[in-house]
Scaffold this active site. Structure first.
Site, PDB file in Angstrom:
ATOM      1  N   CYS B  33       0.810  -1.210   0.000  1.00 34.52           N
ATOM      2  CA  CYS B  33       0.000   0.000   0.000  1.00 34.52           C
ATOM      3  C   CYS B  33       0.844   1.262   0.000  1.00 34.52           C
ATOM      4  O   CYS B  33       0.323   2.356  -0.100  1.00 34.52           O
ATOM      5  CB  CYS B  33      -0.953   0.013   1.189  1.00 34.52           C
ATOM      6  SG  CYS B  33      -0.115   0.057   2.772  1.00 34.52           S
ATOM      7  N   ASP B  35       2.866   2.342   2.506  1.00 31.60           N
ATOM      8  CA  ASP B  35       3.168   2.900   3.822  1.00 31.60           C
ATOM      9  C   ASP B  35       4.671   2.810   4.103  1.00 31.60           C
ATOM     10  O   ASP B  35       5.326   1.862   3.692  1.00 31.60           O
ATOM     11  CB  ASP B  35       2.412   2.121   4.916  1.00 31.60           C
ATOM     12  CG  ASP B  35       0.909   2.393   4.883  1.00 31.60           C
ATOM     13  OD1 ASP B  35       0.493   3.266   4.106  1.00 31.60           O
ATOM     14  OD2 ASP B  35       0.177   1.733   5.634  1.00 31.60           O
ATOM     15  N   CYS B  58      -1.683   5.032   6.889  1.00 32.52           N
ATOM     16  CA  CYS B  58      -3.070   5.174   7.316  1.00 32.52           C
ATOM     17  C   CYS B  58      -3.188   5.155   8.841  1.00 32.52           C
ATOM     18  O   CYS B  58      -2.199   5.062   9.552  1.00 32.52           O
ATOM     19  CB  CYS B  58      -3.896   4.057   6.704  1.00 32.52           C
ATOM     20  SG  CYS B  58      -3.292   2.441   7.173  1.00 32.52           S
ATOM     21  N   CYS B 102      -0.475  -3.214   7.214  1.00 31.46           N
ATOM     22  CA  CYS B 102       0.027  -1.894   7.616  1.00 31.46           C
ATOM     23  C   CYS B 102       0.733  -1.977   8.967  1.00 31.46           C
ATOM     24  O   CYS B 102       1.619  -1.183   9.249  1.00 31.46           O
ATOM     25  CB  CYS B 102      -1.103  -0.877   7.736  1.00 31.46           C
ATOM     26  SG  CYS B 102      -2.242  -0.881   6.373  1.00 31.46           S
TER      27      CYS B 102
END
Ligand SMILES: Cc1ncc(COP(=O)(O)O)c(C=O)c1O
Ligand SMILES: [Zn+2]
Lengths: 399, 121
Positions: B33, B35, B58, B102
Site C-alpha cells: 500500500c 506505507d 493510514c 500496515c
C-alpha cells in the site's frame, strides 16, 4: 464568529458532511412525498383495484417528471434499483442483444459498476477498449474516433467523474457516436440535475441515473433507453417496465426520486459552485497541495479533490472525522484491493500522490460556515500528519 | 471499522518525531500500500532508553507504530526483538484483517533499527 460556532457544533457531534459524492441527505420534501406510498397508497402498481391504480398513477407521473428532466419520452424511462443496476443493464443488455458485433468502448476512469461489468463482458468473449484520459480527466475525441470499429456496439462514459469531477463534452461525443452509428451511453449518476442533460441535443441512447446523489432515497434509479434501441432485458420475471425490467416497482422510492428531481434548481448550482471555488482556492494555499481534476465550469459544481505531499489520505480522513468533518479518499489503504484510485492513476498521479488524496464534496445543504470551518481545520491536520511523516523533512526542503 | 483503542492511539500518538542524535534508525516500506515507517532508537546499557517513530500511512499504520514504541520502551534489545506482531494487535484491540499489512511494518522497522545498532557497536 460563525466559524467558531461551527467548531462548537462539530464538537457536539454535529457532522459537517462533505462526502456528498458518496451519498446525500434525503431532502425533507422527499421523505414527506414518500410516506403516503408506505401508509396509504401501498398497492402493487400492476393490480387493477383502486389502490393499484393509484400506485400506477404515481409511478407514471414520476416517470414523466424524470423523462422531462432529460428531454426524453416517458416510455423511454425504465426504473431500476440504482446506478449500479442501470449501468449493468445498459452494457450487458446492449452487448448481448448485439452480440454478433462484440466490441465495446469505455474509459479508464469509470465507476466500478461500469469497469467491472466490462471486465465480466470480456470474460464472456466481448472485446473492450479502455480510452485514456488527459491530466484533467478528459477523453481525446480523436482517440475515440480511431477506436471505433465496424463491430463496435457502444461507447460508455461517465458524464461527471465521481472522484475528480471532470465533465465530458457530451455534444461532441454524441456527434461522433451518431455519425459512426454506435450507441452512446452515459453514467450520469454524479451529474444528474447539476449538469444539463438533453438526450436529443446530445444524441444519447442510454443514460444511467440514480436518486441518492440528489437527496433522494437509496436503492432507486432509472435507465433512459432511446426508442428502438436494441437491448435485451437483464432481470427476468413479470411484465413490469415494458417487459424490460421485471419486479414490483418500488413506488414510494420512485415517487421520492421524482420529488428530488423536481425540487432542484439552478440557485443550488450557483451556490455550490461558489463554495467549491472558495474551498479550492483556500486549500491550494496549503504548501505541497494539488487539485485533481479541472478548474472552472468543466468541473462538477459539488466536487473537490486534492492530493497532499508526504501524507496519506486515510489518515487525513481519520483526523477530519475527529474534527466532525465527513470526507473520503482514493488512498490504497482505504481500498479493499490495496491499490490507490484507478482514476487518479489514469490522470497520471504517482502512487504517493494518489495515496495522499482527499475528496471533499458539497451539496445544496452545505453552508459557507461549514466550508470556513473545513478551511480552518484542514491545514492543521495536514501539518500534524506531516510532522508524523518520515517524508515531512524532505518536503520542508522542497518548499 | 477500527477499535476504540486504535482510534484513541491514532488521535493522540505519544511517540512521534525524530531523535536528533539517535543511536540507530530503521526504515521499512510496504510494497503493497506504500506505507513507510521509520524508527529512531536511543540505547543505553543494551536497553532501549528512548524510541520514536515517523510514519507515512493510514490510521492503522500510525496507531500500530505508536503501540510498538510503547511496548519497546525500556526493554533490552533482545526482548524488543521478541515483540511480536500479535502483541501490537492485542494492544490495539484487534485490527481489521485488511489492515494487518500496515501494522506488521512496525516490528520490521524496529528489527532493522536494532540490527543497525548491533552492527555499528
Ligand atoms: C458515477 C457513479 N455511477 C454509479 C454509481 C452507483 O450507483 P448506486 O449506488 O445507485 O448503485 C455511483 C455511486 O455510487 C456513481 O457515483
Ligand atoms: Zn496502510
Amino acid at each position: 464568529m460563525a466559524a467558531a460556532k461551527i467548531a462548537r457544533d462539530a464538537q457536539m457531534n454535529k457532522t459537517i458532511y462533505l462526502d456528498n459524492g458518496s451519498t446525500t441527505k434525503v431532502a425533507p420534501e422527499v421523505t414527506k412525498s414518500m410516506i403516503p406510498y408506505f401508509e396509504e397508497e401501498y398497492g402493487n402498481a400492476s393490480t387493477i383495484h383502486a389502490k393499484g391504480v393509484n400506485a400506477k398513477q404515481a409511478l407514471e407521473n414520476s416517470r414523466k417528471i424524470i423523462a422531462k428532466s432529460i428531454n426524453a419520452l416517458p416510455e423511454e424511462i425504465i426504473f431500476t434499483s440504482g446506478g449500479t443496476e442501470s449501468n449493468n443493464f445498459a452494457l450487458k443488455g446492449t452487448a448481448f442483444e448485439n452480440k454478433e458485433k462484440r466490441h465495446i468502448i469505455t474509459t479508464k476512469i469509470e465507476h466500478s459498476s461500469v469497469l467491472n461489468t466490462c471486465k465480466w463482458l470480456e470474460s464472456q468473449g466481448f472485446e473492450v477498449t479502455y480510452l485514456s484520459v488527459d491530466k484533467d480527466g478528459f477523453i481525446d475525441l480523436n482517440e475515440l474516433k480511431k477506436s471505433i470499429k465496424e463491430k463496435t456496439i457502444l461507447f460508455s462514459v461517465i458524464h461527471a467523474n465521481n472522484e475528480i469531477g471532470t465533465i465530458q463534452n457530451l455534444e461532441e461525443i454524441g456527434k461522433i457516436c451518431k455519425q459512426k452509428k454506435i450507441y452512446f451511453h452515459i453514467d450520469a449518476c454524479q451529474s444528474y440535475t447539476k449538469v444539463p442533460i438533453d438526450v436529443k441535443k446530445q444524441n444519447l441512447d442510454l443514460v444511467s441515473l440514480n436518486a441518492h446523489k440528489i437527496h433522494g432515497p437509496k436503492g432507486v434509479g432509472a435507465l433512459y433507453i432511446k426508442k428502438a434501441t436494441k437491448i435485451s432485458s437483464w432481470q427476468h420475471g413479470g411484465s413490469h417496465e415494458s417487459h424490460l425490467r421485471a419486479g414490483t416497482e418500488n413506488v414510494s422510492a420512485i415517487v421520492g426520486f421524482a420529488k428530488a428531481v423536481q425540487i432542484t434548481n439552478s440557485s443550488h448550482i450557483k451556490k455550490m459552485t461558489e463554495l467549491r471555488d472558495k474551498l479550492i482556492s483556500e486549500v491550494l494555499k496549503i504548501p505541497g497541495t494539488r487539485l485533481n481534476g479541472p478548474q472552472g465550469d468543466k468541473r462538477l459544481c459539488s466536487n473537490t479533490d486534492f492530493s497532499f505531499n508526504a501524507i496519506e489520505g486515510e489518515a487525513i480522513v481519520g483526523f477530519l472525522d475527529e474534527a466532525g468533518i465527513a470526507a473520503s479518499t482514493g488512498s490504497a489503504c482505504a481500498e479493499k484491493n490495496l491499490d490507490p484510485s484507478h482514476v487518479l492513476k489514469a490522470i497520471g498521479l504517482s502512487h504517493e500522490q494518489a495515496n495522499g488524496s482527499l475528496r471533499l464534496t458539497l451539496s445544496r445543504f452545505t453552508t459557507e460556515q461549514e466550508i470556513c470551518y473545513a478551511i480552518q481545520t484542514l491545514p492543521e491536520i495536514v501539518k500534524k500528519l506531516r510532522q508524523f511523516s518520515p517524508f515531512g523533512r524532505e518536503l520542508k526542503n522542497v518548499l | 471499522m477500527y477499535s476504540k483503542e486504535t482510534i484513541e492511539r491514532f488521535r493522540n500518538p505519544k511517540n512521534t518525531g525524530e531523535i536528533p542524535n539517535a543511536d540507530a534508525v530503521g526504515e521499512v516500506g510496504n510494497m503493497k500500500c506504500g506505507d513507510v515507517m521509520k524508527i529512531y532508537l536511543k540505547v543505553e546499557k543494551n536497553k532501549i532508553k528512548d524510541i520514536k517513530f515517523q510514519t507515512y500511512g493510514c490510521m492503522a499504520a500510525i496507531a500500530s507504530s505508536d503501540m510498538l514504541c510503547e511496548l519497546a520502551k525500556g526493554k533490552t534489545l533482545d526482548e524488543a526483538l521478541n515483540i511480536k506482531f500479535s502483541d501490537i494487535t492485542k494492544g490495539l484491540g484487534e485490527l481489521p484483517q485488511i489492515k494487518i499489512h500496515c501494522s506488521v511494518l512496525g516490528t520490521h522497522a524496529l528489527k532493522k533499527a536494532i540490527e543497525n545498532y548491533k552492527s555499528n557497536n
